[in-house]
Enzyme design. Structure first.
Site, PDB file in Angstrom:
ATOM      1  N   GLY A 714      26.379  -5.143 -56.054  1.00 36.35           N
ATOM      2  CA  GLY A 714      25.172  -4.390 -55.692  1.00 36.35           C
ATOM      3  C   GLY A 714      25.494  -2.987 -55.216  1.00 36.35           C
ATOM      4  O   GLY A 714      26.561  -2.726 -54.666  1.00 36.35           O
ATOM      5  N   GLU A 717      23.031  -0.464 -51.098  1.00 38.53           N
ATOM      6  CA  GLU A 717      23.312  -0.201 -49.685  1.00 38.53           C
ATOM      7  C   GLU A 717      24.666   0.436 -49.407  1.00 38.53           C
ATOM      8  O   GLU A 717      24.828   1.172 -48.440  1.00 38.53           O
ATOM      9  CB  GLU A 717      23.171  -1.509 -48.900  1.00 38.53           C
ATOM     10  CG  GLU A 717      21.729  -1.970 -48.887  1.00 38.53           C
ATOM     11  CD  GLU A 717      21.550  -3.388 -48.370  1.00 38.53           C
ATOM     12  OE1 GLU A 717      21.144  -3.533 -47.225  1.00 38.53           O
ATOM     13  OE2 GLU A 717      21.833  -4.328 -49.129  1.00 38.53           O
TER      14      GLU A 717
END
Lengths: 750, 330, 162
Positions: A714, A717
């Site tokens: 991912g 963030e």
């Protein structure tokens, strides 16, 4: 692969640059009514009198709903791991079903009117008297009352290896430092907006949400209707960053207002309302202590934190998360502690934990490098672990030092003269700083269907979320490659609970979660299509083995033998063929939940998965005024395989921009005298503007993580992590001043 | 926002007659008033839209001065060639304020009359003597990082947020006011009041007066002037401290100096003490700092803004230094 | 109520409005032109930027009645190559500030073409000002993008200013 990895333009790009994209306050309904909230002006107490007579008389007002006349709602559900939608509770207050006030700004009445203007006017006319109770409001003053965070299934409050206290005391070089970070608010540019319409006992809800399934589940409990009766529609979300994960009072009260008035009701929170009724990032107090040998080896590393929860909700922030993974300290301790305040519940905000925790850790590591007279990248290299430091587990993928190597070369790190204050350009003091980024990889359950139609088009359906990550574009790229069709043949439907249940957009896990199911679904679809073709008289694929067949050029081919999907379906006289992964039946749901939990626990036993990166920045500090400008930025990331080179870079940049805001300006100001946020607007809560942001260079290693779907980690963030640390380190390099309290405003440099 | 009657005035005579009604308020660009009305802080019964009044010209006067119509938009004034060449500090001051969009809306008259950005003034739940005389002041002992260091009182510590006015103060601008009683002119310096024990009185304008123009005197020193704004982000933020300065140096000696500060008081702060300390002195770093210190001697900090005193000293010194360097280069 | 007539995206619209209705709410709630966004309703974010007679303004702080008989352009009325430049350079993520960024950019380019200076213009008296990235950033600072797509926006504007 044709599309995966390419810098494909966003599929929703044209809708967004023409104003066609509709957000949740933009769905027209005949007979629409408008809601406005009345907020409490005290932090804790009881409402002794609420007079809405004047408000009610305002022309156009349909209803003023207070605790005196609101229909009952069920309380928020208790959290259970068997139903993750129970995590969606923003606060535990049963709004307007109680005379109690639990935070300053809590909604205590809702006005519904024919026009927005009348609703807003009348909201000012509701008169309220309170009996005030003592309240705990000053985070800094609560330091002595902090208690250790308990371990839960999902997160651990603390861990220890060896005897770090003794090792710290014995270390020839040591630091023991204190840091503070303030509260932050997401302040997505789209204020939280809800359009709600009850058609008898069925609810249609347009809601900008990061988790429509949770929203659906939560509202089903509150309004005591079956989940199936609620449809949440959320194709476009105007920014979220964690702030649209939970269900906040505005949503619940719009649904209530629609019920009371029998009208479609729209509520767009005011900017003040966003700040008063949606939680933000907790403030923190942190301690980082490091003991080291002269050669740089860390013998002790201790990171402890204190964060706040609201008494009515919020969760612990994983402030020490990265400290478990980044440095190979012989003795290591992390411990997170909590205090409870009479404020709104805190909530998740971009890289909850790591964003602020990395600031303290990475600034301390930089300070240690100076103490040792060592280059800070070299110090990191000397402490790079081969296995996860806290528990010895294997890393699934770890290329942090490679990130530094690429970054140092590209950024010209070698040209830096290490002495603080030694680099100058006219009045500007120049500083360069680095810090590590780190964010755990998550993967959730995702139900997906893929349908191939006789015209050769493909429909991917999954109730996931698009807050700007380019989620649909990435999944279209994956599906196009998996089925061997042009990107233009793919349509992706998302943001609707009528679709198969998708994962929440959180933990940087959405893309990987969908990808895992989508790849499986495409595989199933290819098999189904092949088996149809194989059985169809006249098909060139008759007698072929599936293992030899490739999906390419818009069809299935074994070498040059094969045919297009259109041909296969036409020949078999099929309108469409569909494949499905996961199921939304009650049983399917439970199976999915169990599968997610067992995978999560098994993964966690076997290895540590994370994205990481190296942040390089250059700052310029005005030698007269202390004004800080970021002049250069390079982020080099190990985020596994990148699906879309354009949108991935944008997301990583976006994280860095938010990190720059956090480092230099952002601070939610809570008046400790009454718990009231005093900068509940965008003129006072300073997010970065164009002029604050230089050209940000993004690189990634593009090396797949073998344990993740398509090898992707991912990216939502990790970009913000390390940013504040890199800036603090660069500011030190420029000025010789260590600022350990965010934000690094100019007054701290005078 | 409560409902109100709307009147669009086409000429000044109509406008000043209309303002005599109780509860009436002039509306210019709306960038401040509409915001405050939406927050229920301003509650006019009648709004008199003056944006169609013929007060939107910038004219050079026979005496060498410049007359600026009160309804000239901020952006148009900043872009005006006469302002850019003869009064650059004014153009710069305006350009550092707000955003391009807001400068296209905001009028010169409205800019002069804008209200403070003190967070306690803007929050109806807070005590504020400006909004509600006698209520108390929550900024004292609260968030006052951006409060005044000059002229604050026990009843109010708010600052005036305008950048433009700081330059106007340094330039000795005059404000022209008109009412049914006639026309009068007031110097901008002193137009804004210090709070004392009545912070609700913010300017010298009477309730029935309309600002019709701002006049700048002929001022050759202003051709070499600067506005320096120090703030928390690089743009689109109010000043922590700002400096409007003009400097004339002959043979290393300061022969003329104009200096005003923003973000430090309830009025744009003309730094007379600093100007006196500069006049006749050598154009050196030491002298600049001495002048700054002379001005800042009377500064008093609130609980969170002591840094502003040091910051103001540094900003003054740096701005004068820059003018001096540019002057010698020219 | 006041009768307000204005030209919006080229067509004459007649509205019966309370004077307190902002231009932004008139567009969104009365004309159904929801492309113009409300981000703060206080002039602090720029999401509501529209063009009035070619000039960019914040429509949230504009009362609609004040803009009677004016020529309003919203994103729905924009047909400009800059829109595809935004797509190519990924000058947005969530898309919510995008209408405002684009309208603001068009207004800003016109201001620049007319010779207007900015706060970072070195030589104020200059007849021609080079539209550097620094100039673009300063001139666009009234448009917040919380997703942080600033680099892409600047690139898109640079491309279309050439």
């Amino acid at each position: 692969m044709t599309y995966v990895g390419q810098p494909v333009d966003r599929l929703d790009g044209t809708a967004k640059v023409t104003g066609e994209a509709r957000y949740s306050a933009e769905y027209p309904y005949p007979n629409m009514a408008y809601a406005a909230l009345v907020h409490s002006t005290i932090a804790r107490g009881r409402i002794t009198r609420i007079d809405s007579a004047t408000a009610r008389k305002t022309p156009g007002v349909l209803a003023v709903i207070t605790h005196e006349n609101a229909p009952p709602m069920k309380p928020a559900p208790k959290m259970t791991p068997m139903d993750l939608s129970t995590l969606a509770t923003g606060t535990t207050v049963n709004y307007l079903n109680t005379d109690e006030v639990h935070w300053n700004g809590q909604p205590i009445a809702v006005v519904v009117a024919e026009t927005l203007e009348a609703a807003r006017e009348a909201a000012h006319l509701v008169e309220v008297e309170y009996a005030e109770f003592p309240a705990v409001l000053d985070f800094a003053a609560e330091e002595g009352n902090a208690t250790p965070q308990k371990n839960s299934l999902i997160s651990e409050g603390g861990a220890k290896k060896g005897d770090p206290d003794a090792a710290l005391a014995a270390a020839p070089f040591s630091l023991d430092l204190r840091y503070t970070t303030p509260g932050h608010n997401h302040n997505a540019i789209e204020p939280h907006s809800t359009t709600a319409f009850w058609d008898k006992d069925r609810l249609i809800l347009h809601e900008g949400s990061q988790n429509i399934a949770w929203t659906q589940g939560h509202l089903a409990v509150r309004f005591d209707v079956p989940k199936e009766n609620i449809r949440v529609i959320s194709p476009f979300v105007g920014g979220a960053f964690g702030g649209k994960t939970m269900v906040w009072p505005g949503t619940v009260l719009t649904v209530l207002a629609a019920k009371v008035t029998g009208r479609p009701v729209r509520l767009m929170l005011t900017r003040e309302g966003v700040n008063r009724t949606v939680g933000g990032r907790t403030p923190s107090i942190q301690r980082v202590a490091i003991g080291a040998e002269a050669g740089g080896s860390m013998t002790a590393l201790i990171h402890t934190s204190i964060t706040q929860n609201g008494k009515v909700g919020g969760g612990p922030e994983q402030v020490t998360s990265q400290t478990r993974h980044l440095y190979d300290a012989a003795n290591l301790q992390v411990q997170q502690n909590l205090v409870e305040l009479d404020t709104i519940a805190n909530t998740v905000m971009r890289a909850p934990g790591e964003s602020i925790g990395s600031f303290a850790l990475e600034a301390t590591v930089d300070e240690l490098a100076y103490k040792l007279g060592m280059d800070p990248i070299e110090l990191r290299a000397r402490n790079e672990p081969a296995r996860n430091p806290i528990d010895g587990k294997a890393f699934a993928h770890r290329m942090l030092l490679e990130c530094y190597e690429v970054g140092a070369k590209e950024f010209g790190w070698g040209e830096r003269s290490p002495e603080p204050g030694s680099m100058r350009d006219g009045k500007w003091l120049i500083g360069m700083g680095v810090a590590s980024a780190y964010h755990p990889a998550w993967q959730f359950q995702a139900n997906v269907t893929v349908r191939l139609s006789a015209d050769g088009t493909v429909l991917v359906r999954c109730g996931f979320h698009e807050m700007g990550m380019g989620a649909a574009t990435a999944q279209a790229q994956i599906a196009a490659d998996a089925l061997g069709v042009p990107l233009g043949a793919i349509t992706v439907e998302y943001g609707d609970t009528a679709l198969p249940t998708g994962p929440g957009a959180g933990g940087s896990g959405q893309t990987a979660s969908i990808a895992a199911s989508l790849i499986t679904a495409c595989e199933k679809l290819r098999r189904s299509v092949f088996s149809v073709a194989r059985k169809t008289p006249g098909s060139p694929l008759r007698g072929r083995r599936f293992a030899d067949v490739r999906a390419k050029d818009g069809g299935l081919y074994d070498g040059s033998r094969g045919e297009s999907y259109q041909e296969i379906l036409r020949r078999a006289d099929r309108a469409s063929i569909e494949a499905q992964v996961g199921s939304d039946t009650r049983l399917g749901e439970i199976t999915g939940q169990v599968r997610f939990m067992s995978k999560f626990l098994m993964d966690r036993r076997r290895w540590v998965k994370a994205a990481c990166g190296a942040q390089f920045c250059e700052v310029r500090v005005d030698s007269d005024t202390g004004e800080i400008r970021i002049s250069r930025w390079l982020g080099v990331f190990d985020v596994g395989k990148v699906i879309n080179a354009k949108t991935a870079a944008s997301q990583l940049r976006g994280g860095i921009v938010m990190g720059i805001g956090m480092a230099l300006a952002e601070e939610t100001l809570v008046d400790p005298r009454n718990g009231r946020i005093m900068n509940a607007g965008l003129a006072e809560y300073h997010v970065p503007v164009h002029a604050d942001i230089p050209s940000i260079d993004i690189r990634y290693l593009d090396d797949p993580d073998p344990t993740m779907p398509l090898g992707l980690l991912g990216i939502g963030e990790v970009g913000i992590v390390g940013v504040a640390g890199a800036i603090a380190n660069a500011v030190y390099h420029a000025t010789g001043k260590r600022v350990r309290d965010l934000p690094i405003t100019l007054d701290k440099l005078l | 926002m409560k409902d109100f009657a709307y009147v669009s005035a086409q000429d000044v005579a109509t406008a000043v007659r209309a303002i005599a009604e109780p509860g009436a308020k002039f509306l210019g660009g709306g960038t401040n008033l509409v915001d405050l009305m939406r927050q229920n802080i301003e509650r006019p019964d009648t709004v008199i839209d003056i944006t169609r009044l013929p007060l939107d010209r910038v004219e050079e006067l026979p005496d060498g001065g410049v007359r600026i119509g009160a309804l000239v938009r901020n952006s148009h004034l900043a872009a005006h060639r006469v302002i850019r060449t003869r009064y650059p500090m004014l153009a710069q001051a305006i350009l550092t304020g707000a955003s391009g969009q807001l400068r296209n809306m905001a009028t010169v008259g409205g800019n002069v009359l804008q209200r403070t950005r003190c967070p306690y003034f803007a929050d109806l739940a807070a005590r504020c003597n400006k909004r509600e005389p006698g209520a108390g002041c929550d900024a004292i002992g609260g968030f006052n990082r951006n409060a005044a260091i000059f002229g604050a009182s026990d009843s109010c510590v708010a600052t005036h947020p305008s950048d433009m006015c700081v330059a106007l103060a340094a330039l000795d601008a005059t404000i022209e006011l008109e009412s049914v009683r006639g026309v009068r002119r007031l110097p901008l310096v002193g137009f804004h009041m210090l709070p004392g024990d009545s912070p609700q009185h913010e300017t010298a304008i009477a309730a029935d007066e309309l600002i019709t123009a701002i006049e700048l005197p002929e001022l050759p020193v202003a051709a070499r002037s600067r506005y320096r704004k120090v703030r928390d982000r690089a743009s689109y933020a109010f000043a922590l401290v700002s400096v409007a300065a003009a400097l004339e140096v002959r043979d290393g000696v300061i022969t003329e100096a104009r200096l005003a500060l923003g973000g430090v008081a309830a009025r744009p702060w003309r730094a007379h003490a600093a100007e006196r300390a500069l006049m006749g002195g050598p154009a050196t770093e030491e002298r600049f700092r001495l002048a700054a210190d002379a001005e800042l001697e009377g500064a008093v900090a609130q609980s969170q803004n002591a840094f502003k005193i040091e910051l103001a000293g540094r900003a003054i010194t740096a701005t004068l230094r820059q003018l001096q360097v540019e002057g010698s280069a020219a | 109520m006041v009768d307000v007539r204005m030209r919006v995206n080229g067509s004459i619209e007649k509205l019966d409005l309370e004077p307190r209705v902002s231009l932004l709410d008139a567009l969104r709630e009365h004309l159904g032109l929801t492309g113009t966004k409300k981000g703060c309703d206080q002039g602090a974010c720029g999401a509501c930027t529209v063009l009035v007679d070619g000039e960019r303004i914040s429509s949230c702080l504009a009362l609609a009645v004040q803009y009677a008989d004016r020529d309003i352009t919203t994103i729905e009325g924009v047909e400009d190559p800059i829109q595809q430049s935004f797509v190519r350079h990924d000058g947005f993520q969530c898309g919510y500030c995008t209408s405002g960024q684009i309208c603001s950019a068009i207004g800003m380019l016109a201001e620049h073409a007319a010779g207007a200076p900015s706060a970072v213009t070195g030589h104020l008296a200059a007849e021609q000002i080079d539209l550097t990235p620094e100039e673009i950033r300063e001139r666009m600072s009234g448009n917040l993008c919380r997703c942080g797509a600033y680099n892409g926006i600047v690139a898109a504007i640079q491309e279309s200013s050439r």
